[in-house]
Enzyme design. Sequence first.
Site, PDB file in Angstrom:
ATOM      1  N   ALA A  34     -39.710 -20.763 -46.472  1.00  0.00           N
ATOM      2  CA  ALA A  34     -38.684 -20.596 -47.583  1.00  0.00           C
ATOM      3  C   ALA A  34     -38.311 -22.036 -48.168  1.00  0.00           C
ATOM      4  O   ALA A  34     -37.923 -21.968 -49.520  1.00  0.00           O
ATOM      5  CB  ALA A  34     -37.634 -19.729 -47.140  1.00  0.00           C
ATOM      6  N   SER A  39     -42.378 -28.637 -40.338  1.00  0.00           N
ATOM      7  CA  SER A  39     -42.431 -29.607 -39.071  1.00  0.00           C
ATOM      8  C   SER A  39     -41.520 -30.613 -38.975  1.00  0.00           C
ATOM      9  O   SER A  39     -41.514 -31.793 -38.918  1.00  0.00           O
ATOM     10  CB  SER A  39     -43.917 -30.413 -39.210  1.00  0.00           C
ATOM     11  OG  SER A  39     -44.061 -31.073 -38.164  1.00  0.00           O
ATOM     12  N   HIS A  40     -40.268 -29.912 -39.190  1.00  0.00           N
ATOM     13  CA  HIS A  40     -39.306 -31.114 -39.424  1.00  0.00           C
ATOM     14  C   HIS A  40     -38.246 -31.249 -38.416  1.00  0.00           C
ATOM     15  O   HIS A  40     -38.408 -30.565 -37.346  1.00  0.00           O
ATOM     16  CB  HIS A  40     -38.454 -30.311 -40.777  1.00  0.00           C
ATOM     17  CG  HIS A  40     -37.936 -29.069 -40.571  1.00  0.00           C
ATOM     18  ND1 HIS A  40     -36.959 -28.532 -39.816  1.00  0.00           N
ATOM     19  CD2 HIS A  40     -38.277 -27.653 -41.115  1.00  0.00           C
ATOM     20  CE1 HIS A  40     -36.900 -27.221 -39.822  1.00  0.00           C
ATOM     21  NE2 HIS A  40     -37.655 -26.771 -40.872  1.00  0.00           N
ATOM     22  N   CYS A  43     -32.605 -32.347 -35.999  1.00  0.00           N
ATOM     23  CA  CYS A  43     -31.783 -33.320 -34.862  1.00  0.00           C
ATOM     24  C   CYS A  43     -31.379 -34.242 -35.780  1.00  0.00           C
ATOM     25  O   CYS A  43     -30.433 -35.371 -35.173  1.00  0.00           O
ATOM     26  CB  CYS A  43     -32.399 -33.146 -33.575  1.00  0.00           C
ATOM     27  SG  CYS A  43     -32.613 -31.680 -32.675  1.00  0.00           S
TER      28      CYS A  43
END
Length: 440
Positions: A34, A39-40, A43
């Site tokens: 969305a 691949s983020h 944190c």
Amino acid sequence: MQNIVIIGGGAAGMSAASRIRKLQPDWKITVLEASAWVSHAPCGIPYVIEGISELDRLMHYPPEFFIRERNIDLHIRSRVTAVREGEVLAREGDRETVYPWDQLLFATGALPRKPPVPGTELAGVFTADLPPDAGIIRQYMEDTEVREVVIIGTGYVAIEMAEAFLARGKRVTLLGRSARVLRRTFDPEITEVIGARLARELQLRLQETIRSLAGEGRVERVVTDKGEYRADMVILATGIRPDTGLAEQLGVELGASGAIRTDDRMRTSRANVFAAGDVAECRHLLTGKNTWIALAPAGNKMGFVAGTNMAGGESRFPGVTGTAITRFMDLEIGRTGLGEQQAAEAGFPVRSAVIRTATGPGYYPGHGEIWLKGIVEQDTGRLLGLQAAGRDVLARIDTFALALQQGCTTRDLFFSDLAYAPPFAPVWDPLVTLARVLKF
């Protein structure tokens, strides 16, 4: 060839997609995300706000990498609107596209909880959910004079955000309903240490209920049942919930936690439908029951396992012990396993011990103190949990986590052959000292 559709391009989703591609080079793999981020690393949000890192470094690989290098049909800004047997509908710009699937993975993650009070829609009120939030918060600070920051919540994110704003020279107030910070994950003996350290740097207000956020167009103050606090910015760090709406459309069974119930292959109650990451439950290695612990290392591994099994391989996710670590200033905070009350509620007869000791010999500079609380089974001495605050916490938590997974006892821990040298540790390592107190 099969059509694989993965909803969610975060850690679990892209781990699964990459694994399937490795095992099945010719299959059609479609990932629908969305946001514009895949691949983020959410944190890292506090550290972008603090200025330690730039925002773009929170994406491990850009979308182009998965499209070109791994031949994954990745669609960003693709919002799934409906999930039916054999097909998914997604809104992409001004058009709706239908994607057929033979196997489906829900990797939809979690959503931030917001307190049900007036004013959360005001400018200057933020959650810290996805990496773009860090950029939005930083931009707001640059465009607006922000001196007073109120953080609502007392969990990991709240504490990490507090440090970030303090580092930026802001005055910080931390507000919480509970009597202790990190109440859900740490016992009182450790939260007392954490609370005292927080109170030295910021205004810590516990056992206060938020009534409203107030201001003219933008937030200006926070109103509680005990008073008002000036606020040029408010961070809502009041927890998360699994994003299960799409899975429920398909009739996928949820567990007691509200997350999707899965087995050790990450299969759901529906055939050919899998779930992984923050939206899914998994097994707790100590209680043997399903649990929901939304942490990145487990999410990545769950995605790997789901992808392996979707591709026709054989992999099982054994479960978690709830290992976690964070930091506030110079105070490291970590835990693994069960707290004392959790262990008792799970049916274990328990005993516990708390020690305060040095992390190295007094004659060698650079060491500090560490507080450890250990929880073990009363009769067998089996290790059940560890909580720590102080210096050099990571090594102790990780060592104990592995010991938990191997079913070790206090005797095993006491006689463990841990490394010693004055620059690194005392001759009686704090873990060994704790085992001695618990056993002897």
